[in-house]
Scaffold this motif. Sequence first.
Motif, PDB file in Angstrom:
ATOM      1  N   ASP A 131      13.107  26.120  33.881  1.00  0.00           N
ATOM      2  CA  ASP A 131      13.210  25.548  35.215  1.00  0.00           C
ATOM      3  C   ASP A 131      12.251  26.303  36.134  1.00  0.00           C
ATOM      4  OD1 ASP A 131      13.855  24.505  37.683  1.00  0.00           O
ATOM      5  OD2 ASP A 131      15.961  25.131  37.639  1.00  0.00           O
ATOM      6  N   GLU A 132      11.096  25.707  36.388  1.00  0.00           N
ATOM      7  CA  GLU A 132      10.086  26.364  37.209  1.00  0.00           C
ATOM      8  C   GLU A 132      10.487  26.439  38.677  1.00  0.00           C
ATOM      9  OE1 GLU A 132       6.370  24.477  36.334  1.00  0.00           O
ATOM     10  OE2 GLU A 132       6.441  25.100  34.234  1.00  0.00           O
ATOM     11  N   GLY A 133      11.532  25.706  39.066  1.00  0.00           N
ATOM     12  CA  GLY A 133      12.005  25.727  40.435  1.00  0.00           C
ATOM     13  C   GLY A 133      12.691  27.039  40.812  1.00  0.00           C
ATOM     14  N   LEU A 134      12.992  27.868  39.832  1.00  0.00           N
ATOM     15  CA  LEU A 134      13.637  29.154  40.117  1.00  0.00           C
ATOM     16  C   LEU A 134      12.669  30.167  40.713  1.00  0.00           C
ATOM     17  CD1 LEU A 134      15.846  29.635  36.928  1.00  0.00           C
ATOM     18  CD2 LEU A 134      16.574  28.901  39.184  1.00  0.00           C
ATOM     19  N   LEU A 135      11.381  29.915  40.604  1.00  0.00           N
ATOM     20  CA  LEU A 135      10.300  30.767  41.109  1.00  0.00           C
ATOM     21  C   LEU A 135      10.120  32.041  40.284  1.00  0.00           C
ATOM     22  CD1 LEU A 135      11.016  30.515  44.943  1.00  0.00           C
ATOM     23  CD2 LEU A 135       9.483  29.082  43.572  1.00  0.00           C
ATOM     24  N   GLY A 136      11.173  32.617  39.799  1.00  0.00           N
ATOM     25  CA  GLY A 136      11.127  33.831  38.990  1.00  0.00           C
ATOM     26  C   GLY A 136      12.535  34.205  38.586  1.00  0.00           C
ATOM     27  N   GLY A 137      12.691  35.003  37.545  1.00  0.00           N
ATOM     28  CA  GLY A 137      14.007  35.433  37.099  1.00  0.00           C
ATOM     29  C   GLY A 137      14.707  34.373  36.272  1.00  0.00           C
ATOM     30  N   PHE A 138      16.044  34.430  36.273  1.00  0.00           N
ATOM     31  CA  PHE A 138      16.829  33.501  35.466  1.00  0.00           C
ATOM     32  C   PHE A 138      18.250  33.411  36.004  1.00  0.00           C
ATOM     33  CE2 PHE A 138      17.209  37.705  33.655  1.00  0.00           C
ATOM     34  CZ  PHE A 138      18.574  37.837  33.387  1.00  0.00           C
ATOM     35  N   THR A 139      18.969  32.378  35.547  1.00  0.00           N
ATOM     36  CA  THR A 139      20.400  32.260  35.803  1.00  0.00           C
ATOM     37  C   THR A 139      21.107  32.123  34.463  1.00  0.00           C
ATOM     38  OG1 THR A 139      20.386  29.851  35.981  1.00  0.00           O
ATOM     39  CG2 THR A 139      20.051  31.092  38.017  1.00  0.00           C
ATOM     40  N   VAL A 140      22.335  32.630  34.395  1.00  0.00           N
ATOM     41  CA  VAL A 140      23.144  32.533  33.177  1.00  0.00           C
ATOM     42  C   VAL A 140      24.486  31.935  33.558  1.00  0.00           C
ATOM     43  CG1 VAL A 140      24.244  33.814  31.303  1.00  0.00           C
ATOM     44  CG2 VAL A 140      22.062  34.603  32.216  1.00  0.00           C
ATOM     45  N   GLN A 141      24.913  30.926  32.801  1.00  0.00           N
ATOM     46  CA  GLN A 141      26.221  30.334  33.009  1.00  0.00           C
ATOM     47  C   GLN A 141      27.032  30.477  31.725  1.00  0.00           C
ATOM     48  OE1 GLN A 141      26.362  26.210  34.155  1.00  0.00           O
ATOM     49  NE2 GLN A 141      28.591  26.156  34.076  1.00  0.00           N
ATOM     50  N   VAL A 142      28.166  31.163  31.833  1.00  0.00           N
ATOM     51  CA  VAL A 142      29.114  31.281  30.735  1.00  0.00           C
ATOM     52  C   VAL A 142      30.435  30.756  31.260  1.00  0.00           C
ATOM     53  CG1 VAL A 142      30.289  32.854  29.160  1.00  0.00           C
ATOM     54  CG2 VAL A 142      27.924  33.305  29.819  1.00  0.00           C
ATOM     55  N   ASP A 143      30.892  29.654  30.675  1.00  0.00           N
ATOM     56  CA  ASP A 143      32.078  28.962  31.170  1.00  0.00           C
ATOM     57  C   ASP A 143      31.871  28.631  32.646  1.00  0.00           C
ATOM     58  OD1 ASP A 143      33.367  29.070  28.678  1.00  0.00           O
ATOM     59  OD2 ASP A 143      34.145  31.067  29.097  1.00  0.00           O
ATOM     60  N   SER A 144      32.732  29.130  33.529  1.00  0.00           N
ATOM     61  CA  SER A 144      32.575  28.806  34.948  1.00  0.00           C
ATOM     62  C   SER A 144      31.894  29.933  35.730  1.00  0.00           C
ATOM     63  CB  SER A 144      33.949  28.506  35.567  1.00  0.00           C
ATOM     64  OG  SER A 144      34.771  29.646  35.464  1.00  0.00           O
ATOM     65  N   LYS A 145      31.507  31.006  35.036  1.00  0.00           N
ATOM     66  CA  LYS A 145      30.827  32.123  35.699  1.00  0.00           C
ATOM     67  C   LYS A 145      29.321  31.878  35.715  1.00  0.00           C
ATOM     68  CE  LYS A 145      34.160  35.476  34.008  1.00  0.00           C
ATOM     69  NZ  LYS A 145      34.348  36.579  33.085  1.00  0.00           N
ATOM     70  N   ILE A 146      28.717  32.127  36.866  1.00  0.00           N
ATOM     71  CA  ILE A 146      27.264  31.987  36.992  1.00  0.00           C
ATOM     72  C   ILE A 146      26.699  33.297  37.519  1.00  0.00           C
ATOM     73  CG2 ILE A 146      25.363  30.804  38.144  1.00  0.00           C
ATOM     74  CD1 ILE A 146      27.131  28.314  38.271  1.00  0.00           C
ATOM     75  N   ILE A 147      25.702  33.807  36.813  1.00  0.00           N
ATOM     76  CA  ILE A 147      24.986  35.006  37.244  1.00  0.00           C
ATOM     77  C   ILE A 147      23.597  34.543  37.666  1.00  0.00           C
ATOM     78  CG2 ILE A 147      24.070  37.245  36.547  1.00  0.00           C
ATOM     79  CD1 ILE A 147      26.333  37.172  34.349  1.00  0.00           C
ATOM     80  N   ASP A 148      23.285  34.730  38.928  1.00  0.00           N
ATOM     81  CA  ASP A 148      21.999  34.266  39.457  1.00  0.00           C
ATOM     82  C   ASP A 148      21.087  35.465  39.687  1.00  0.00           C
ATOM     83  OD1 ASP A 148      19.871  33.036  40.664  1.00  0.00           O
ATOM     84  OD2 ASP A 148      21.082  31.942  42.136  1.00  0.00           O
ATOM     85  N   ALA A 149      20.152  35.653  38.773  1.00  0.00           N
ATOM     86  CA  ALA A 149      19.160  36.726  38.897  1.00  0.00           C
ATOM     87  C   ALA A 149      17.784  36.117  39.127  1.00  0.00           C
ATOM     88  CB  ALA A 149      19.163  37.591  37.644  1.00  0.00           C
ATOM     89  N   SER A 150      17.771  34.994  39.859  1.00  0.00           N
ATOM     90  CA  SER A 150      16.508  34.299  40.110  1.00  0.00           C
ATOM     91  C   SER A 150      15.969  34.634  41.490  1.00  0.00           C
ATOM     92  CB  SER A 150      16.707  32.782  40.002  1.00  0.00           C
ATOM     93  OG  SER A 150      17.503  32.310  41.069  1.00  0.00           O
ATOM     94  N   LEU A 151      14.680  34.469  41.641  1.00  0.00           N
ATOM     95  CA  LEU A 151      14.046  34.697  42.933  1.00  0.00           C
ATOM     96  C   LEU A 151      14.547  33.676  43.956  1.00  0.00           C
ATOM     97  CD1 LEU A 151      12.044  36.356  44.519  1.00  0.00           C
ATOM     98  CD2 LEU A 151      10.210  34.901  43.676  1.00  0.00           C
ATOM     99  N   LYS A 152      14.722  32.448  43.512  1.00  0.00           N
ATOM    100  CA  LYS A 152      15.235  31.409  44.401  1.00  0.00           C
ATOM    101  C   LYS A 152      16.626  31.781  44.913  1.00  0.00           C
ATOM    102  CE  LYS A 152      16.140  26.437  44.500  1.00  0.00           C
ATOM    103  NZ  LYS A 152      16.099  25.199  43.706  1.00  0.00           N
ATOM    104  N   GLY A 153      17.470  32.325  44.043  1.00  0.00           N
ATOM    105  CA  GLY A 153      18.808  32.755  44.441  1.00  0.00           C
ATOM    106  C   GLY A 153      18.771  33.905  45.420  1.00  0.00           C
ATOM    107  N   LYS A 154      17.851  34.843  45.209  1.00  0.00           N
ATOM    108  CA  LYS A 154      17.716  35.988  46.131  1.00  0.00           C
ATOM    109  C   LYS A 154      17.246  35.521  47.505  1.00  0.00           C
ATOM    110  CE  LYS A 154      18.736  38.947  42.954  1.00  0.00           C
ATOM    111  NZ  LYS A 154      20.096  39.393  42.817  1.00  0.00           N
ATOM    112  N   ILE A 155      16.299  34.584  47.518  1.00  0.00           N
ATOM    113  CA  ILE A 155      15.815  34.040  48.795  1.00  0.00           C
ATOM    114  C   ILE A 155      16.944  33.313  49.520  1.00  0.00           C
ATOM    115  CG2 ILE A 155      14.280  32.319  49.832  1.00  0.00           C
ATOM    116  CD1 ILE A 155      12.216  33.082  47.637  1.00  0.00           C
TER     117      ILE A 155
END
Length: 166
Positions: A131-155
């Motif tokens: 997903d190039e829309g994240l700009l950088g980094g990544f997101t991880v989804q396990v069940d209903s938990k989401i870890i957002d380590a993306s540049l888009k999320g930080k912004i």
Amino acid sequence: MKFCLCLVCCRDFFNIMLKQSITVSNKSLGLFFDNPIIANQDKKNLISKVFAEHVSSTVLDFLMVLVDRGRIKLLRNVAEKYLELAYKLSSITVAKVQTVQSFSPDQEVALIAKIKAMTQSDEVKLIVEIDEGLLGGFTVQVDSKIIDASLKGKIRQVASHLDVII
């Protein structure tokens, strides 16, 4: 034993189908299966030609039932749900990862180790999506938990502190 063998055959088929995008989400195949003018027998013939050599008779019969019941367009949803249940039965944790670029093998191993520690599971299966829309980094989804380590999320996080809507 027969159930376990069928479970493995179906899981392998659905894994291959989802990876290869051999599903009704494929535009031309989807149009073919959604078309009410095309007879069910023609749809069954296509399924037989495409899948007969690659799947067990049980899976082929299941696909035929989907055609008979007018549910073949839901094949991708059925496959995803089936895999979710099969992984749960096999005690495999599925992590959906969105990233800007694919991981190196070392990065993938490190991520799997972190997810294993986080979920306390013995086995983890990564489903990686670019997903190039994240700009950088990544997101991880396990069940209903989401870890957002993306540049888009930080912004987005900084913007929320500044009361700015992005």
